[in-house]
Design an enzyme around this catalytic site. Structure first.
Site, mmCIF file in Angstrom:
data_model
loop_
_atom_site.group_PDB
_atom_site.id
_atom_site.type_symbol
_atom_site.label_atom_id
_atom_site.label_comp_id
_atom_site.label_asym_id
_atom_site.label_seq_id
_atom_site.Cartn_x
_atom_site.Cartn_y
_atom_site.Cartn_z
ATOM 1 N N GLU A 169 0.740 -1.204 0.129
ATOM 2 C CA GLU A 169 -0.162 -0.199 -0.023
ATOM 3 C C GLU A 169 0.822 1.283 -0.115
ATOM 4 O O GLU A 169 1.739 1.555 0.811
ATOM 5 C CB GLU A 169 -1.129 0.056 1.290
ATOM 6 C CG GLU A 169 -1.950 1.224 1.120
ATOM 7 C CD GLU A 169 -2.783 1.119 2.564
ATOM 8 O OE1 GLU A 169 -3.404 2.010 2.323
ATOM 9 O OE2 GLU A 169 -2.742 0.412 3.378
ATOM 10 N N GLU A 194 -12.762 2.366 4.342
ATOM 11 C CA GLU A 194 -11.923 2.822 5.277
ATOM 12 C C GLU A 194 -11.786 4.102 5.532
ATOM 13 O O GLU A 194 -10.773 4.757 5.365
ATOM 14 C CB GLU A 194 -10.394 2.175 4.978
ATOM 15 C CG GLU A 194 -9.351 2.150 6.102
ATOM 16 C CD GLU A 194 -8.000 1.929 5.546
ATOM 17 O OE1 GLU A 194 -7.288 1.226 6.351
ATOM 18 O OE2 GLU A 194 -7.554 2.426 4.577
#
Length: 263
Positions: A145, A242
């Site tokens: 990520e 998220e």
């Protein structure tokens, strides 16, 4: 009818309740898929029972990222912590196997200011090859990520192209980009173009609006166009919520009604 699948990130959503109670809250809100950043404060038995009871799948967890309270944001690029990183990978794989989690996210971390750049790079390469190989052997997909450097100054991976180039250069097996819309809107924009150009290299998507990291509709991102683009691309993975709700989690889910198709 939308073809997209959504998952609730239980580390940021439904935080009005203890973590173990968030599975049920997510199911009541319509989610049959969830993810957790760091589930390790619970037991495997607790999580398995919650998933079974709510008939949910756990689609993603993070590899332990070190001492978060002390400022660590991942161990992969920290020289001298190779043994700790190896143990973290093994722990995450054990949990993923026990809970049928298909993918693990690796936060590469913030390199120490005192560490030479070449040493940091050598450490990262060693650790990522180790993690990717072990995940591939376990039948688990490894995610890398990129995170914005406003919220997390100094984070090693902070761009889509940088992350994809690293995966390809190291020929990491079973490894793809975890594309976080919030982080990448801040760092580079061009969300739809990036998704179109790298659809086969993206293994998981997370969303939050900018600024503030709140729910869609609170900021500048046109999520309607973004979701339509994902549908057109035939994206079959989960889109994970998220974000930090501006109020009570359930009160901020109205935007999802148009898109939610799961039962």
């Amino acid at each position: 009818m939308s073809t997209l699948k959504f998952a609730a990130n239980l580390s940021l959503l439904f935080t009005e309740r203890p973590l173990i109670e968030r599975f049920a809250a997510a199911r009541t809100a319509g989610f049959n898929a969830v993810e957790i950043q760091f589930p390790y404060d619970l037991t495997l038995e607790q999580i398995k029972q919650a998933l079974d009871t709510q008939q949910q799948t756990l689609v993603l967890i993070n590899i332990p990222a070190g001492d978060w309270a002390a400022g660590e944001r991942g161990l992969a690029c920290i020289p001298g912590r190779e043994d700790d990183f190896s143990a973290a990978v093994d722990q995450a794989i054990d949990w993923a196997r026990a809970l049928s989690v298909p993918r693990l996210n690796c936060l590469t971390g913030i390199p120490p200011a005192s560490a030479p750049e070449k040493q940091v790079e050598r450490t990262l390469i060693h650790n990522l090859k180790l993690a990717a190989t072990r995940c591939a052997q376990a039948g688990i997909e490894l995610m890398l990520e990129a995170i914005n450097t406003q919220d997390m100054p100094g984070f090693y991976l902070n761009g889509s192209a940088q992350t994809i180039e690293l995966i390809q250069r190291l020929e990491l097996p079973a490894t793809r980009l975890q594309y976080d819309v919030y982080h990448m809107q801040i760092m580079e924009g061009n969300l739809i173009s990036t998704l179109q150009q790298n659809a086969d290299k993206i293994g998981h998507i997370q969303i939050a609006d900018v600024p503030g990291r709140h729910e869609p509709g609170t900021g500048e991102i046109n999520f309607t166009n973004l979701f339509k683009a994902l549908e057109h691309l035939g994206y079959s993975g989960h889109v994970s919520l998220e974000y930090i709700p501006k109020g009570q989690t359930e009160d901020g889910l109205g935007w999802l009604k148009t898109w939610m198709t799961q039962d």
